[in-house]
Design a protein around this motif. Sequence first.
Motif, PDB file in Angstrom:
ATOM      1  N   PRO A  54       0.855  -1.192   0.000  1.00 33.10           N
ATOM      2  CA  PRO A  54       0.000   0.000   0.000  1.00 33.10           C
ATOM      3  C   PRO A  54       0.894   1.246   0.000  1.00 33.10           C
ATOM      4  O   PRO A  54       2.075   1.193   0.343  1.00 33.10           O
ATOM      5  CB  PRO A  54      -0.790  -0.130   1.302  1.00 33.10           C
ATOM      6  CG  PRO A  54      -0.001  -1.044   2.154  1.00 33.10           C
ATOM      7  CD  PRO A  54       0.757  -1.956   1.231  1.00 33.10           C
ATOM      8  N   ARG A  55       0.361   2.359  -0.382  1.00 35.91           N
ATOM      9  CA  ARG A  55       1.136   3.603  -0.419  1.00 35.91           C
ATOM     10  C   ARG A  55       1.741   3.932   0.941  1.00 35.91           C
ATOM     11  O   ARG A  55       2.814   4.514   1.026  1.00 35.91           O
ATOM     12  CB  ARG A  55       0.258   4.759  -0.887  1.00 35.91           C
ATOM     13  CG  ARG A  55      -0.074   4.696  -2.357  1.00 35.91           C
ATOM     14  CD  ARG A  55      -0.949   5.852  -2.787  1.00 35.91           C
ATOM     15  NE  ARG A  55      -0.300   7.147  -2.687  1.00 35.91           N
ATOM     16  CZ  ARG A  55       0.464   7.682  -3.626  1.00 35.91           C
ATOM     17  NH1 ARG A  55       0.684   7.008  -4.741  1.00 35.91           N
ATOM     18  NH2 ARG A  55       1.004   8.865  -3.468  1.00 35.91           N
ATOM     19  N   SER A  56       1.062   3.542   1.995  1.00 36.08           N
ATOM     20  CA  SER A  56       1.550   3.857   3.343  1.00 36.08           C
ATOM     21  C   SER A  56       2.820   3.087   3.699  1.00 36.08           C
ATOM     22  O   SER A  56       3.492   3.432   4.664  1.00 36.08           O
ATOM     23  CB  SER A  56       0.461   3.560   4.374  1.00 36.08           C
ATOM     24  OG  SER A  56       0.144   2.180   4.366  1.00 36.08           O
ATOM     25  N   SER A  57       3.183   2.063   2.935  1.00 34.80           N
ATOM     26  CA  SER A  57       4.377   1.262   3.212  1.00 34.80           C
ATOM     27  C   SER A  57       5.554   1.625   2.313  1.00 34.80           C
ATOM     28  O   SER A  57       6.571   0.955   2.347  1.00 34.80           O
ATOM     29  CB  SER A  57       4.065  -0.227   3.019  1.00 34.80           C
ATOM     30  OG  SER A  57       3.120  -0.642   3.959  1.00 34.80           O
ATOM     31  N   ARG A  63       8.607  -7.185   2.763  1.00 39.55           N
ATOM     32  CA  ARG A  63       7.201  -7.594   2.912  1.00 39.55           C
ATOM     33  C   ARG A  63       7.056  -8.703   3.940  1.00 39.55           C
ATOM     34  O   ARG A  63       6.170  -8.670   4.786  1.00 39.55           O
ATOM     35  CB  ARG A  63       6.666  -8.062   1.554  1.00 39.55           C
ATOM     36  CG  ARG A  63       5.206  -8.443   1.550  1.00 39.55           C
ATOM     37  CD  ARG A  63       4.760  -8.835   0.151  1.00 39.55           C
ATOM     38  NE  ARG A  63       5.329 -10.089  -0.273  1.00 39.55           N
ATOM     39  CZ  ARG A  63       4.789 -11.289  -0.013  1.00 39.55           C
ATOM     40  NH1 ARG A  63       3.691 -11.367   0.695  1.00 39.55           N
ATOM     41  NH2 ARG A  63       5.357 -12.383  -0.438  1.00 39.55           N
ATOM     42  N   LEU A  64       7.962  -9.684   3.899  1.00 35.18           N
ATOM     43  CA  LEU A  64       7.857 -10.819   4.814  1.00 35.18           C
ATOM     44  C   LEU A  64       8.249 -10.467   6.245  1.00 35.18           C
ATOM     45  O   LEU A  64       7.751 -11.075   7.186  1.00 35.18           O
ATOM     46  CB  LEU A  64       8.717 -11.980   4.312  1.00 35.18           C
ATOM     47  CG  LEU A  64       8.242 -12.619   3.017  1.00 35.18           C
ATOM     48  CD1 LEU A  64       9.241 -13.656   2.536  1.00 35.18           C
ATOM     49  CD2 LEU A  64       6.863 -13.231   3.188  1.00 35.18           C
ATOM     50  N   LEU A  72       9.514   1.401   3.011  1.00 34.97           N
ATOM     51  CA  LEU A  72      10.645   0.999   2.191  1.00 34.97           C
ATOM     52  C   LEU A  72      10.817   1.935   1.003  1.00 34.97           C
ATOM     53  O   LEU A  72       9.850   2.311   0.346  1.00 34.97           O
ATOM     54  CB  LEU A  72      10.434  -0.428   1.668  1.00 34.97           C
ATOM     55  CG  LEU A  72      11.492  -0.989   0.719  1.00 34.97           C
ATOM     56  CD1 LEU A  72      12.804  -1.214   1.456  1.00 34.97           C
ATOM     57  CD2 LEU A  72      11.006  -2.277   0.098  1.00 34.97           C
ATOM     58  N   GLY A  73      12.078   2.264   0.731  1.00 34.64           N
ATOM     59  CA  GLY A  73      12.449   2.992  -0.467  1.00 34.64           C
ATOM     60  C   GLY A  73      13.583   2.242  -1.148  1.00 34.64           C
ATOM     61  O   GLY A  73      14.397   1.609  -0.478  1.00 34.64           O
ATOM     62  N   LEU A  74      13.643   2.309  -2.451  1.00 35.11           N
ATOM     63  CA  LEU A  74      14.666   1.592  -3.212  1.00 35.11           C
ATOM     64  C   LEU A  74      15.445   2.569  -4.077  1.00 35.11           C
ATOM     65  O   LEU A  74      14.856   3.438  -4.729  1.00 35.11           O
ATOM     66  CB  LEU A  74      14.019   0.536  -4.108  1.00 35.11           C
ATOM     67  CG  LEU A  74      13.232  -0.544  -3.375  1.00 35.11           C
ATOM     68  CD1 LEU A  74      12.387  -1.334  -4.345  1.00 35.11           C
ATOM     69  CD2 LEU A  74      14.173  -1.445  -2.626  1.00 35.11           C
TER      70      LEU A  74
END
Length: 139
Positions: free
Chosen positions: A27-30, A94-95, A67-69
């Motif tokens: 989701p955008r919040s993550s 995610r996990l 998270l950002g990449l």
Amino acid sequence: MIDASPEALRSGADNTEPAVMLGGRFPRSSRLLSGRDYQRVMRGGNRVHTANLMLALCANPGGEPRLGLAVSRKRVRLAHERNRVKRVAREHFRLSRVELPGMDVVVLAKSGVDELSMSDLHRQMRQALNKASRKCAAS
């Protein structure tokens, strides 16, 4: 679409959110969305290193891990290799998301990450997230 086992769905932190998100998207919040968020994390000063990855960390004002990449073409020349690195990073985040403290994480690739086997890349990402979790919990 990725299906989760019933055990994984029941193992959420407070049983309001599954440990494994269905579908494979965040989701955008993550996600870190703005350049301002990336700058705040990069200037935060906390870093975790492995041989081929660096994670920049910063406390999250919202309390949910995000998270950002940042996998640059300078470090990983081929697009399919950049996508592979990002895919593995998203999957491990995610996990382990329910176990992470409220922090923002930016994953940066170092030179040579594109030459790693899948198992080595998974191992390094797992190591980096474990170190990051311990570092944020200690501070």
